[in-house]
Structure formats: structure tokens, C-alpha cells
Design an enzyme around this catalytic site. Structure first.
Site, PDB file in Angstrom:
ATOM      1  N   ASP A   5       0.836  -1.199   0.000  1.00 11.68           N
ATOM      2  CA  ASP A   5       0.000   0.000   0.000  1.00 11.68           C
ATOM      3  C   ASP A   5       0.868   1.246   0.000  1.00 11.68           C
ATOM      4  O   ASP A   5       1.945   1.273   0.600  1.00 11.68           O
ATOM      5  CB  ASP A   5      -0.931   0.016   1.219  1.00 11.68           C
ATOM      6  CG  ASP A   5      -0.185   0.198   2.532  1.00 11.68           C
ATOM      7  OD1 ASP A   5      -0.207   1.307   3.084  1.00 11.68           O
ATOM      8  OD2 ASP A   5       0.453  -0.770   2.999  1.00 11.68           O
ATOM      9  N   SER A   6       0.418   2.279  -0.712  1.00 13.54           N
ATOM     10  CA  SER A   6       1.052   3.587  -0.727  1.00 13.54           C
ATOM     11  C   SER A   6       2.523   3.484  -1.122  1.00 13.54           C
ATOM     12  O   SER A   6       2.846   2.982  -2.199  1.00 13.54           O
ATOM     13  CB  SER A   6       0.864   4.245   0.656  1.00 13.54           C
ATOM     14  OG  SER A   6       1.230   5.594   0.633  1.00 13.54           O
ATOM     15  N   ALA A   7       3.441   3.940  -0.255  1.00 16.77           N
ATOM     16  CA  ALA A   7       4.871   3.845  -0.563  1.00 16.77           C
ATOM     17  C   ALA A   7       5.295   2.391  -0.736  1.00 16.77           C
ATOM     18  O   ALA A   7       6.184   2.077  -1.536  1.00 16.77           O
ATOM     19  CB  ALA A   7       5.682   4.495   0.551  1.00 16.77           C
TER      20      ALA A   7
ATOM     21  N   HIS B  48      -6.731   8.538   1.581  1.00 14.22           N
ATOM     22  CA  HIS B  48      -5.488   7.790   1.745  1.00 14.22           C
ATOM     23  C   HIS B  48      -5.372   7.335   3.204  1.00 14.22           C
ATOM     24  O   HIS B  48      -5.700   8.076   4.119  1.00 14.22           O
ATOM     25  CB  HIS B  48      -4.305   8.697   1.387  1.00 14.22           C
ATOM     26  CG  HIS B  48      -3.075   7.947   1.002  1.00 14.22           C
ATOM     27  ND1 HIS B  48      -2.868   7.450  -0.268  1.00 14.22           N
ATOM     28  CD2 HIS B  48      -1.980   7.593   1.724  1.00 14.22           C
ATOM     29  CE1 HIS B  48      -1.696   6.847  -0.320  1.00 14.22           C
ATOM     30  NE2 HIS B  48      -1.140   6.910   0.879  1.00 14.22           N
TER      31      HIS B  48
END
Length: 273
Positions: free
Chosen positions: A134-136, A243
Site C-alpha cells: 500500500d502507498s509507498a 489515503h
């Protein structure tokens, strides 16, 4: 819980008083621990090392062979197997597969290339059926898939894709702004592997985005490019979500529905392996 309450929970006023990395890391862990499930579970959880890299393994009782390597988010400088424990435990249960969460080294103690190498070493050793993040951590998953010999299913939750800029990012949103994305990108851009935007990182990809997130427009462009290049890409966008909402999927109805669909589709692809 509604999304406004979730946003309020994660907007810690202490950040305005002391912005040191050590305290931000501590608060990040504390804030996300609230969403970690309590009580017994039919999943064995073991902290160990794979290829010298710290990991946390989630193994449902009697699960089939083959598993998933998970790369946590947190802007490459926050997050851990602890902060994402609830996500990875739930993923293991939903897929009925072992999930290996990687505690890769973070910035600024190491550079992005070292964090990526930690992830590569685990993937190379385990050769999982899927890599998810997820995300980074989603960006790390993409870069592992694009720069190695692994071939499997890729699962991405609001990942940073391509090269973010003022023209590719969407509007600011609660919990993540354009400035924050660009500032983080500046810390890693010199070490991020370069490859054509239209090149799919895997042949089979499942993507989950959220409505209010500056990363979503670039994610949707990437999905379109990957599909044009003949990759099999599943995509869903959780309405009204922001987010980091994945942490509270059990309490946010729209996120729970999107997460359930993501996991179901990922599990179906794994079943074809």
C-alpha cells in the site's frame, strides 16, 4: 465509524508541536494500533528473518502452499510490520494464504535503494505467488516486480506510480497533500528505478484506489496504460474514502466493500496459479 471521524483520529495535533521523526514514528504506530483486531485468531503469527531481513509471517491453519509478500506504506520513513499488523492479518485470513510482511529498512537511516534491496531479497528467497503493498509500499512492490525475475500477481493499494508532478497529481485531500507527495518524492527520486510508464509491472495486477487522494489520477492513467499493453488489470475505487483508509477497513463501509472485492479478485488470481 464515518470517514470524518477516521480523519480526525489520524490528524494528531501533537505533530504541530513536535515534528521529530522519532516521535512521528511513535505516534504513527500508536494511531494505527487502534485498528488492530484483538482476540484469538486461527492464524499463526511469527516474527523471523528471511534472507537476513526482518519479517512477520501470518500463516492461517491449514493454508495451501504459496503465499504473499506484503510491503507496508508510510512514506518510506514511517510504518512497520506493527503498524500494518491488522491489514496483513486480515489479508491472510481473506486469502487463506501465508502473508509475509517485510520490515524493510527505512529512510533516512538508509536510502530507497537499500529499502528496495531488502524487499527484493525476501521476494527472491520466497518466490511468492503475489506481492502486495500500500502507498509507498505499493511503489516498492512495483519496483521489485519491474527490476527482477519474479513473475506473479501484483496487488496495489493506492500506490505511488510514475513520476509525480504538479501536472500528474490530483487535488489535495485529507491525510495527504500534493506537497507531501512531492516532498517525499524528492528524497527518493535519484534512487528509484526508471522504466517506461506504459510498461506493466506484472501480467496480472489488482489495484485499489480511493476517491479523495492526490495519487488517484495517476493511478487511473497507469491502469489504462497497463491495460493497453495487454496486462490483466482489475481496478476499483472506494467512494468517499481517503489515503490510509485501509487501516480502518473493518469500520468504514465503503473501504470494507472495496477491500473485500480487491481480496476476492486477488484470491481468484492466486487460485489460478
Amino acid at each position: 465509524m464515518d470517514v470524518e471521524t477516521f480523519i480526525e483520529h489520524l490528524c494528531d495535533p501533537a505533530d504541530a508541536v513536535d515534528n521529530s521523526l522519532a516521535l512521528r514514528r511513535e505516534r504513527y504506530e500508536q494511531l494505527h494500533r487502534r485498528f488492530r483486531p484483538s482476540g484469538p485468531s486461527a492464524v499463526e503469527v511469527v516474527d523471523s528473518r528471511v534472507a537476513g531481513v526482518a519479517v512477520r509471517r501470518f500463516c492461517p491453519v491449514g493454508c495451501p502452499a504459496g503465499g504473499v509478500v506484503y510491503l507496508h506504506g508510510g512514506g518510506w520513513n514511517l510504518g512497520s510490520v506493527e503498524s500494518h499488523h491488522g491489514i496483513t492479518l486480515d489479508l491472510a485470513v481473506r486469502l487463506n494464504r501465508e502473508v509475509v510482511s517485510v520490515d524493510y529498512r527505512r529512510l533516512p537511516e538508509v536510502g530507497y535503494a537499500t529499502a528496495l534491496q531488502d524487499c527484493r531479497r525476501v521476494v527472491s528467497d520466497l518466490d511468492p505467488l503475489a506481492i502486495a503493498g500500500d502507498s509507498a509500499g505499493g511503489r516498492l512492490a512495483i519496483d521489485v516486480a519491474c527490476t527482477g525475475f519474479w513473475r506473479g500477481v501484483l496487488g496495489l493499494v493506492y500506490p505511488l506510480v510514475g513520476t509525480p508532478s504538479t501536472t500528474t497529481l490530483g487535488d489535495d485531500a485529507p491525510l495527504l497533500t500534493r506537497r507531501e507527495v512531492l516532498t517525499l518524492w524528492e528524497t527518493v527520486c535519484d534512487e528509484v528505478p526508471a522504466f517506461p510508464a506504459e510498461r506493466p509491472p506484472a501480467e496480472a495486477i489488482e489495484v485499489l484506489a480511493v476517491e479523495h487522494d492526490p495519487l488517484t489520477p495517476s493511478i487511473e492513467r497507469a491502469v489504462a496504460l497497463w491495460r493497453c499493453a495487454s496486462a490483466a488489470v482489475g481496478y476499483r475505487c472506494a467512494p468517499n474514502m481517503v489515503h490510509s483508509s485501509l487501516h480502518a477497513h473493518a469500520e468504514l463501509a465503503e473501504m470494507n466493500a472495496a477491500w473485500q472485492d480487491f481480496c476476492h479478485s486477488l484470491g481468484r488470481r492466486l487460485g489460478d496459479k
